[in-house]
Structures are given as structure tokens and as C-alpha cells.
Design a protein around this motif. Structure first.
Motif, PDB file in Angstrom:
ATOM      1  N   MET A 172       0.847  -1.186   0.000  1.00  0.00           N
ATOM      2  CA  MET A 172       0.000   0.000   0.000  1.00  0.00           C
ATOM      3  C   MET A 172       0.883   1.237   0.000  1.00  0.00           C
ATOM      4  O   MET A 172       1.840   1.330   0.778  1.00  0.00           O
ATOM      5  N   SER A 173       0.566   2.171  -0.861  1.00  0.00           N
ATOM      6  CA  SER A 173       1.328   3.410  -0.929  1.00  0.00           C
ATOM      7  C   SER A 173       0.361   4.600  -0.982  1.00  0.00           C
ATOM      8  O   SER A 173      -0.844   4.417  -1.131  1.00  0.00           O
ATOM      9  N   SER A 174       0.930   5.787  -0.865  1.00  0.00           N
ATOM     10  CA  SER A 174       0.120   7.017  -0.857  1.00  0.00           C
ATOM     11  C   SER A 174      -1.053   6.876   0.104  1.00  0.00           C
ATOM     12  O   SER A 174      -2.199   7.208  -0.226  1.00  0.00           O
ATOM     13  N   LEU A 175      -0.758   6.377   1.289  1.00  0.00           N
ATOM     14  CA  LEU A 175      -1.818   6.102   2.261  1.00  0.00           C
ATOM     15  C   LEU A 175      -2.520   7.381   2.704  1.00  0.00           C
ATOM     16  O   LEU A 175      -1.903   8.453   2.816  1.00  0.00           O
ATOM     17  N   LYS A 176      -3.807   7.237   2.966  1.00  0.00           N
ATOM     18  CA  LYS A 176      -4.662   8.343   3.377  1.00  0.00           C
ATOM     19  C   LYS A 176      -5.269   8.029   4.747  1.00  0.00           C
ATOM     20  O   LYS A 176      -5.410   6.855   5.099  1.00  0.00           O
ATOM     21  N   PRO A 177      -5.665   9.038   5.481  1.00  0.00           N
ATOM     22  CA  PRO A 177      -6.318   8.766   6.775  1.00  0.00           C
ATOM     23  C   PRO A 177      -7.530   7.851   6.647  1.00  0.00           C
ATOM     24  O   PRO A 177      -7.802   7.051   7.554  1.00  0.00           O
ATOM     25  N   GLU A 178      -8.228   7.934   5.535  1.00  0.00           N
ATOM     26  CA  GLU A 178      -9.406   7.082   5.338  1.00  0.00           C
ATOM     27  C   GLU A 178      -9.050   5.618   5.099  1.00  0.00           C
ATOM     28  O   GLU A 178      -9.941   4.770   5.040  1.00  0.00           O
ATOM     29  N   ASP A 179      -7.776   5.320   4.964  1.00  0.00           N
ATOM     30  CA  ASP A 179      -7.336   3.925   4.876  1.00  0.00           C
ATOM     31  C   ASP A 179      -7.211   3.281   6.257  1.00  0.00           C
ATOM     32  O   ASP A 179      -6.959   2.076   6.362  1.00  0.00           O
ATOM     33  N   THR A 180      -7.369   4.063   7.293  1.00  0.00           N
ATOM     34  CA  THR A 180      -7.277   3.551   8.655  1.00  0.00           C
ATOM     35  C   THR A 180      -8.358   2.504   8.906  1.00  0.00           C
ATOM     36  O   THR A 180      -9.541   2.760   8.699  1.00  0.00           O
ATOM     37  N   ALA A 181      -7.931   1.320   9.306  1.00  0.00           N
ATOM     38  CA  ALA A 181      -8.860   0.207   9.525  1.00  0.00           C
ATOM     39  C   ALA A 181      -8.065  -0.996  10.029  1.00  0.00           C
ATOM     40  O   ALA A 181      -6.828  -0.973  10.024  1.00  0.00           O
ATOM     41  N   VAL A 182      -8.797  -2.013  10.425  1.00  0.00           N
ATOM     42  CA  VAL A 182      -8.175  -3.315  10.642  1.00  0.00           C
ATOM     43  C   VAL A 182      -8.248  -4.070   9.322  1.00  0.00           C
ATOM     44  O   VAL A 182      -9.318  -4.170   8.715  1.00  0.00           O
ATOM     45  N   TYR A 183      -7.119  -4.586   8.901  1.00  0.00           N
ATOM     46  CA  TYR A 183      -7.029  -5.295   7.632  1.00  0.00           C
ATOM     47  C   TYR A 183      -6.975  -6.800   7.888  1.00  0.00           C
ATOM     48  O   TYR A 183      -6.168  -7.268   8.696  1.00  0.00           O
ATOM     49  N   TYR A 184      -7.829  -7.517   7.183  1.00  0.00           N
ATOM     50  CA  TYR A 184      -7.921  -8.964   7.327  1.00  0.00           C
ATOM     51  C   TYR A 184      -7.582  -9.636   6.005  1.00  0.00           C
ATOM     52  O   TYR A 184      -8.009  -9.173   4.938  1.00  0.00           O
ATOM     53  N   CYS A 185      -6.859 -10.740   6.089  1.00  0.00           N
ATOM     54  CA  CYS A 185      -6.696 -11.562   4.897  1.00  0.00           C
ATOM     55  C   CYS A 185      -7.578 -12.789   5.048  1.00  0.00           C
ATOM     56  O   CYS A 185      -7.890 -13.218   6.170  1.00  0.00           O
ATOM     57  N   ALA A 186      -7.979 -13.324   3.914  1.00  0.00           N
ATOM     58  CA  ALA A 186      -8.883 -14.456   3.929  1.00  0.00           C
ATOM     59  C   ALA A 186      -8.644 -15.323   2.712  1.00  0.00           C
ATOM     60  O   ALA A 186      -8.322 -14.813   1.631  1.00  0.00           O
ATOM     61  N   ALA A 187      -8.817 -16.615   2.902  1.00  0.00           N
ATOM     62  CA  ALA A 187      -8.691 -17.567   1.807  1.00  0.00           C
ATOM     63  C   ALA A 187     -10.087 -17.920   1.312  1.00  0.00           C
ATOM     64  O   ALA A 187     -10.961 -18.293   2.109  1.00  0.00           O
ATOM     65  N   ALA A 188     -10.267 -17.800   0.014  1.00  0.00           N
ATOM     66  CA  ALA A 188     -11.589 -17.996  -0.570  1.00  0.00           C
ATOM     67  C   ALA A 188     -11.951 -19.475  -0.673  1.00  0.00           C
ATOM     68  O   ALA A 188     -11.096 -20.354  -0.613  1.00  0.00           O
ATOM     69  N   ARG A 189     -13.237 -19.708  -0.866  1.00  0.00           N
ATOM     70  CA  ARG A 189     -13.723 -21.075  -1.059  1.00  0.00           C
ATOM     71  C   ARG A 189     -13.353 -21.593  -2.438  1.00  0.00           C
ATOM     72  O   ARG A 189     -13.296 -22.800  -2.654  1.00  0.00           O
ATOM     73  N   LEU A 190     -13.103 -20.667  -3.364  1.00  0.00           N
ATOM     74  CA  LEU A 190     -12.837 -21.035  -4.749  1.00  0.00           C
ATOM     75  C   LEU A 190     -11.511 -20.431  -5.211  1.00  0.00           C
ATOM     76  O   LEU A 190     -11.012 -19.488  -4.607  1.00  0.00           O
ATOM     77  N   PRO A 191     -10.974 -20.928  -6.329  1.00  0.00           N
ATOM     78  CA  PRO A 191      -9.668 -20.438  -6.796  1.00  0.00           C
ATOM     79  C   PRO A 191      -9.641 -18.968  -7.213  1.00  0.00           C
ATOM     80  O   PRO A 191      -8.577 -18.352  -7.221  1.00  0.00           O
ATOM     81  N   LEU A 192     -10.809 -18.398  -7.557  1.00  0.00           N
ATOM     82  CA  LEU A 192     -10.785 -17.039  -8.080  1.00  0.00           C
ATOM     83  C   LEU A 192     -11.026 -15.967  -7.036  1.00  0.00           C
ATOM     84  O   LEU A 192     -10.937 -14.790  -7.342  1.00  0.00           O
TER      85      LEU A 192
END
Length: 123
Positions: A82-102
Motif C-alpha cells: 500500500m502506498s500514498s496512504l490516506k487517513p481514510e485507509d485507517t482500519a483493521v485489515y484482514y486476509c482471507a482464503a476464498a472457497r474457490l480459486p478465483l
């Protein structure tokens, strides 16, 4: 599969961060992977997703041009630069693995979730 998100922190507006999502337990090379974020009082929204081999990526309009999702299946890890970050990018970020390949753009399309890493962008 267990997912561990890391790389969050406090950064000034305009700065950069690289988030990592490491999988353990089993490989997630057959799964699409997404990064979502959730700010206080708001819904969990997709930031970016990547298909199982990395050939297809999707970005939300709010981060397009500022973020790059990538994966290294040999390391069982997905990254979000992530670059050029903005205050509105403030959040908790989660990664997740999908049920499908796409992957997909809705949380219900994802089966495994990491614990989240907090990103705070100061103005």
C-alpha cells in the motif's frame, strides 16, 4: 488452514506499508485470497483479491492505483503493498482464503480468516 496477517502499524499520510498474510496448516495455493478492511462502525469491505495462481487481481475503487496484491505460493504468503496512504485507509485489515480459486468480492465467499492487522494513517 490458519492465516496470520502482519505488517500493520502507524504511518503518516502519504506513506507506505506492506501487509503480509502467511498460511500454515496447509497450503492455500489452490485458493483465491483477499484482503478486506473494517473501520470502526463500518462493514468489512474488500480491498483487493488475487486468484490462486496470481493471474487475476481485483481492487476496490478506493485503493486502485495505490495498492498491489501479490502472492508467493512457494512461501504460502500473500502480500498487500500500500502506498500514498490516506487517513481514510485507517482500519483493521484482514486476509482471507476464498472457497474457490478465483476469490471474490464478498466476505461470504471466503472460508478462512486471519486475525487482522491494524493500520492507522495519521494526517
Amino acid at each position: 488452514v490458519q492465516l496470520q496477517a502482519s505488517g500493520g502499524g502507524l504511518v503518516q499520510a502519504g506513506g507506505s506499508l506492506r501487509l503480509s498474510c502467511a498460511a500454515s496448516g496447509r497450503t492455500f495455493s489452490d485458493n483465491g485470497v483477499g484482503w478486506f478492511r473494517q473501520a470502526p462502525g463500518k462493514e468489512r469491505d474488500l480491498v483487493a483479491s488475487i486468484s490462486w495462481r496470481g493471474g487475476s487481481t481485483v481492487y476496490s475503487d478506493s485503493v486502485k492505483g495505490r495498492c498491489t496484491i501479490s502472492r508467493d505460493n512457494a512461501k504460502n504468503t500473500v502480500y498487500l503493498q500500500m502506498s500514498s496512504l490516506k487517513p481514510e485507509d485507517t482500519a483493521v485489515y484482514y486476509c482471507a482464503a476464498a472457497r474457490l480459486p478465483l476469490g471474490g468480492d464478498e466476505p461470504r465467499m471466503y472460508r478462512y480468516w486471519g486475525q487482522g492487522t491494524k493500520v492507522t494513517v495519521s494526517s
